[in-house]
Design a protein around this motif. Structure first.
Motif, PDB file in Angstrom:
ATOM      1  N   GLY A  36       8.141  14.034  -3.094  1.00  0.00           N
ATOM      2  CA  GLY A  36       8.668  13.095  -4.073  1.00  0.00           C
ATOM      3  C   GLY A  36       7.715  11.949  -4.318  1.00  0.00           C
ATOM      4  O   GLY A  36       6.761  11.723  -3.556  1.00  0.00           O
ATOM      5  N   ASN A  37       7.955  11.225  -5.389  1.00  0.00           N
ATOM      6  CA  ASN A  37       7.185  10.038  -5.751  1.00  0.00           C
ATOM      7  C   ASN A  37       8.150   8.887  -5.978  1.00  0.00           C
ATOM      8  O   ASN A  37       9.287   9.104  -6.411  1.00  0.00           O
ATOM      9  CB  ASN A  37       6.384  10.288  -7.032  1.00  0.00           C
ATOM     10  CG  ASN A  37       5.420  11.444  -6.886  1.00  0.00           C
ATOM     11  OD1 ASN A  37       4.371  11.323  -6.282  1.00  0.00           O
ATOM     12  ND2 ASN A  37       5.788  12.585  -7.444  1.00  0.00           N
ATOM     13  N   PHE A  38       7.707   7.671  -5.707  1.00  0.00           N
ATOM     14  CA  PHE A  38       8.571   6.519  -5.934  1.00  0.00           C
ATOM     15  C   PHE A  38       7.759   5.315  -6.388  1.00  0.00           C
ATOM     16  O   PHE A  38       6.564   5.196  -6.104  1.00  0.00           O
ATOM     17  CB  PHE A  38       9.370   6.168  -4.676  1.00  0.00           C
ATOM     18  CG  PHE A  38       8.517   5.646  -3.541  1.00  0.00           C
ATOM     19  CD1 PHE A  38       8.283   4.285  -3.394  1.00  0.00           C
ATOM     20  CD2 PHE A  38       7.964   6.527  -2.621  1.00  0.00           C
ATOM     21  CE1 PHE A  38       7.504   3.803  -2.347  1.00  0.00           C
ATOM     22  CE2 PHE A  38       7.179   6.056  -1.568  1.00  0.00           C
ATOM     23  CZ  PHE A  38       6.952   4.692  -1.431  1.00  0.00           C
ATOM     24  N   VAL A  39       8.437   4.437  -7.115  1.00  0.00           N
ATOM     25  CA  VAL A  39       7.869   3.154  -7.545  1.00  0.00           C
ATOM     26  C   VAL A  39       8.940   2.098  -7.284  1.00  0.00           C
ATOM     27  O   VAL A  39      10.110   2.295  -7.624  1.00  0.00           O
ATOM     28  CB  VAL A  39       7.504   3.169  -9.043  1.00  0.00           C
ATOM     29  CG1 VAL A  39       7.080   1.767  -9.498  1.00  0.00           C
ATOM     30  CG2 VAL A  39       6.409   4.181  -9.325  1.00  0.00           C
ATOM     31  N   ILE A  40       8.552   0.985  -6.674  1.00  0.00           N
ATOM     32  CA  ILE A  40       9.467  -0.124  -6.419  1.00  0.00           C
ATOM     33  C   ILE A  40       8.874  -1.388  -7.038  1.00  0.00           C
ATOM     34  O   ILE A  40       7.716  -1.731  -6.778  1.00  0.00           O
ATOM     35  CB  ILE A  40       9.693  -0.332  -4.909  1.00  0.00           C
ATOM     36  CG1 ILE A  40      10.432   0.870  -4.307  1.00  0.00           C
ATOM     37  CG2 ILE A  40      10.462  -1.622  -4.646  1.00  0.00           C
ATOM     38  CD1 ILE A  40      10.566   0.813  -2.800  1.00  0.00           C
ATOM     39  N   ASN A  41       9.669  -2.046  -7.855  1.00  0.00           N
ATOM     40  CA  ASN A  41       9.258  -3.300  -8.480  1.00  0.00           C
ATOM     41  C   ASN A  41      10.039  -4.449  -7.854  1.00  0.00           C
ATOM     42  O   ASN A  41      11.249  -4.572  -8.057  1.00  0.00           O
ATOM     43  CB  ASN A  41       9.530  -3.257  -9.988  1.00  0.00           C
ATOM     44  CG  ASN A  41       8.720  -2.162 -10.664  1.00  0.00           C
ATOM     45  OD1 ASN A  41       7.519  -2.061 -10.471  1.00  0.00           O
ATOM     46  ND2 ASN A  41       9.397  -1.337 -11.446  1.00  0.00           N
ATOM     47  N   GLY A  42       9.353  -5.279  -7.067  1.00  0.00           N
ATOM     48  CA  GLY A  42       9.986  -6.406  -6.417  1.00  0.00           C
ATOM     49  C   GLY A  42       9.680  -7.711  -7.139  1.00  0.00           C
ATOM     50  O   GLY A  42       8.965  -7.735  -8.143  1.00  0.00           O
ATOM     51  N   THR A  43      10.209  -8.784  -6.624  1.00  0.00           N
ATOM     52  CA  THR A  43       9.946 -10.082  -7.239  1.00  0.00           C
ATOM     53  C   THR A  43       8.580 -10.623  -6.835  1.00  0.00           C
ATOM     54  O   THR A  43       7.908 -11.284  -7.627  1.00  0.00           O
ATOM     55  CB  THR A  43      11.028 -11.092  -6.834  1.00  0.00           C
ATOM     56  OG1 THR A  43      11.103 -11.138  -5.404  1.00  0.00           O
ATOM     57  CG2 THR A  43      12.380 -10.685  -7.403  1.00  0.00           C
ATOM     58  N   LEU A  44       8.169 -10.334  -5.594  1.00  0.00           N
ATOM     59  CA  LEU A  44       6.878 -10.812  -5.105  1.00  0.00           C
ATOM     60  C   LEU A  44       5.864  -9.687  -4.936  1.00  0.00           C
ATOM     61  O   LEU A  44       4.662  -9.914  -5.103  1.00  0.00           O
ATOM     62  CB  LEU A  44       7.065 -11.532  -3.759  1.00  0.00           C
ATOM     63  CG  LEU A  44       8.005 -12.744  -3.769  1.00  0.00           C
ATOM     64  CD1 LEU A  44       8.133 -13.316  -2.361  1.00  0.00           C
ATOM     65  CD2 LEU A  44       7.497 -13.811  -4.736  1.00  0.00           C
ATOM     66  N   ASN A  45       6.356  -8.500  -4.579  1.00  0.00           N
ATOM     67  CA  ASN A  45       5.457  -7.372  -4.325  1.00  0.00           C
ATOM     68  C   ASN A  45       5.982  -6.099  -4.972  1.00  0.00           C
ATOM     69  O   ASN A  45       7.187  -5.958  -5.220  1.00  0.00           O
ATOM     70  CB  ASN A  45       5.309  -7.138  -2.812  1.00  0.00           C
ATOM     71  CG  ASN A  45       4.688  -8.328  -2.107  1.00  0.00           C
ATOM     72  OD1 ASN A  45       3.506  -8.587  -2.243  1.00  0.00           O
ATOM     73  ND2 ASN A  45       5.496  -9.060  -1.359  1.00  0.00           N
ATOM     74  N   ASP A  46       5.091  -5.158  -5.216  1.00  0.00           N
ATOM     75  CA  ASP A  46       5.437  -3.836  -5.725  1.00  0.00           C
ATOM     76  C   ASP A  46       4.900  -2.792  -4.758  1.00  0.00           C
ATOM     77  O   ASP A  46       3.936  -3.035  -4.018  1.00  0.00           O
ATOM     78  CB  ASP A  46       4.823  -3.594  -7.115  1.00  0.00           C
ATOM     79  CG  ASP A  46       5.323  -4.577  -8.159  1.00  0.00           C
ATOM     80  OD1 ASP A  46       6.418  -5.133  -7.968  1.00  0.00           O
ATOM     81  OD2 ASP A  46       4.621  -4.779  -9.157  1.00  0.00           O
ATOM     82  N   TRP A  47       5.534  -1.614  -4.777  1.00  0.00           N
ATOM     83  CA  TRP A  47       5.106  -0.506  -3.944  1.00  0.00           C
ATOM     84  C   TRP A  47       5.158   0.779  -4.768  1.00  0.00           C
ATOM     85  O   TRP A  47       6.037   0.951  -5.615  1.00  0.00           O
ATOM     86  CB  TRP A  47       6.043  -0.326  -2.743  1.00  0.00           C
ATOM     87  CG  TRP A  47       6.148  -1.498  -1.828  1.00  0.00           C
ATOM     88  CD1 TRP A  47       5.450  -1.714  -0.685  1.00  0.00           C
ATOM     89  CD2 TRP A  47       7.048  -2.616  -1.960  1.00  0.00           C
ATOM     90  NE1 TRP A  47       5.848  -2.892  -0.098  1.00  0.00           N
ATOM     91  CE2 TRP A  47       6.826  -3.473  -0.865  1.00  0.00           C
ATOM     92  CE3 TRP A  47       8.014  -2.988  -2.908  1.00  0.00           C
ATOM     93  CZ2 TRP A  47       7.512  -4.652  -0.677  1.00  0.00           C
ATOM     94  CZ3 TRP A  47       8.714  -4.182  -2.732  1.00  0.00           C
ATOM     95  CH2 TRP A  47       8.464  -4.993  -1.630  1.00  0.00           C
ATOM     96  N   GLU A  48       4.281   1.710  -4.488  1.00  0.00           N
ATOM     97  CA  GLU A  48       4.366   3.027  -5.110  1.00  0.00           C
ATOM     98  C   GLU A  48       3.633   4.049  -4.253  1.00  0.00           C
ATOM     99  O   GLU A  48       2.649   3.731  -3.582  1.00  0.00           O
ATOM    100  CB  GLU A  48       3.793   3.012  -6.530  1.00  0.00           C
ATOM    101  CG  GLU A  48       2.334   2.603  -6.643  1.00  0.00           C
ATOM    102  CD  GLU A  48       1.885   2.570  -8.097  1.00  0.00           C
ATOM    103  OE1 GLU A  48       1.397   3.616  -8.571  1.00  0.00           O
ATOM    104  OE2 GLU A  48       2.019   1.512  -8.740  1.00  0.00           O
TER     105      GLU A  48
END
Length: 202
Positions: free
Chosen positions: A150-162
């Motif tokens: 699987g693949n994922f993307v996370i959009n945070g207020t201070l940081n992002d992850w993918e």
């Protein structure tokens, strides 16, 4: 032959013909799957890294047919994590199975009530969205009956992850190796990206 034998054979042949057509056209999986409600709960564990200790809790997957919900709660994590990243409500998500192919192994697993193996032996793909604290995320997944990725993307207020994740059976548990990047929100400038490899346990 008398009618008492012919009629059941005739009905059986009609049913077999219907099943053959449905399976050939790929409709039977959808018909069967859409009728099945499910609710599965098990443990989840995040190993210690840096200054944080091991975190444990549970995950739950529930729904009916191609639409499902999931939840991950890590007991006490809200006391150690930034409230922008994690709160007591945990991670909540919704997903959809966009294609499914039931295999002989799937049926065998279900008959033996091995639901975890049935999930891993079934060929399917889908998408999901998720939220936790102040961040939102999305991704996709697919399983060819041997490899679950699987693949994922996370959009945070201070940081992002993918990044990527994998589900790998390991005895009574499932290992979830991941490799992903973290960077300041919306900023992938050189020198800002951190590369992470981590394994979770389910």
């Amino acid at each position: 032959m008398n009618n008492k034998i012919l009629i059941p054979i005739f009905i059986f042949l009609i049913i077999c013909g219907f099943l053959t057509i449905e399976l050939a056209e790929g409709n039977m999986e959808e018909i069967l799957f859409d009728a099945i409600p499910y609710n599965y709960t098990s443990y989840v564990s995040i190993p210690s890294t840096g200054n944080s200790g091991t975190l444990g809790g549970y995950y739950q997957i529930f729904g009916k047919g191609t639409d499902f919900n999931f939840k991950i709660v890590l007991s006490g994590a809200e006391n150690y994590e930034d409230p922008l990243d994690y709160i007591q409500d945990g991670l909540n998500g919704k997903g959809k199975v966009t294609s499914i192919e039931i295999t002989y192994e799937t049926i065998s697993d279900l008959l033996s009530r091995n639901f975890k193996k049935a999930m891993l032996d079934t060929k399917f793909s889908g998408t999901f969205n998720m939220t936790c604290a102040a961040w939102t995320g999305y991704g996709n997944f697919s399983n060819d009956g041997k490899n679950f990725t699987g693949n994922f993307v996370i959009n945070g207020t201070l940081n992002d992850w993918e990044g990527k994740f994998y589900l790998v059976p390991n005895g009574n548990r499932i290992d979830v190796p991941t490799n992903y990047i973290a960077y300041p929100h919306g900023n992938k400038a050189p020198g800002t990206i951190t590369y992470i490899n981590k394994t979770y346990f389910m």
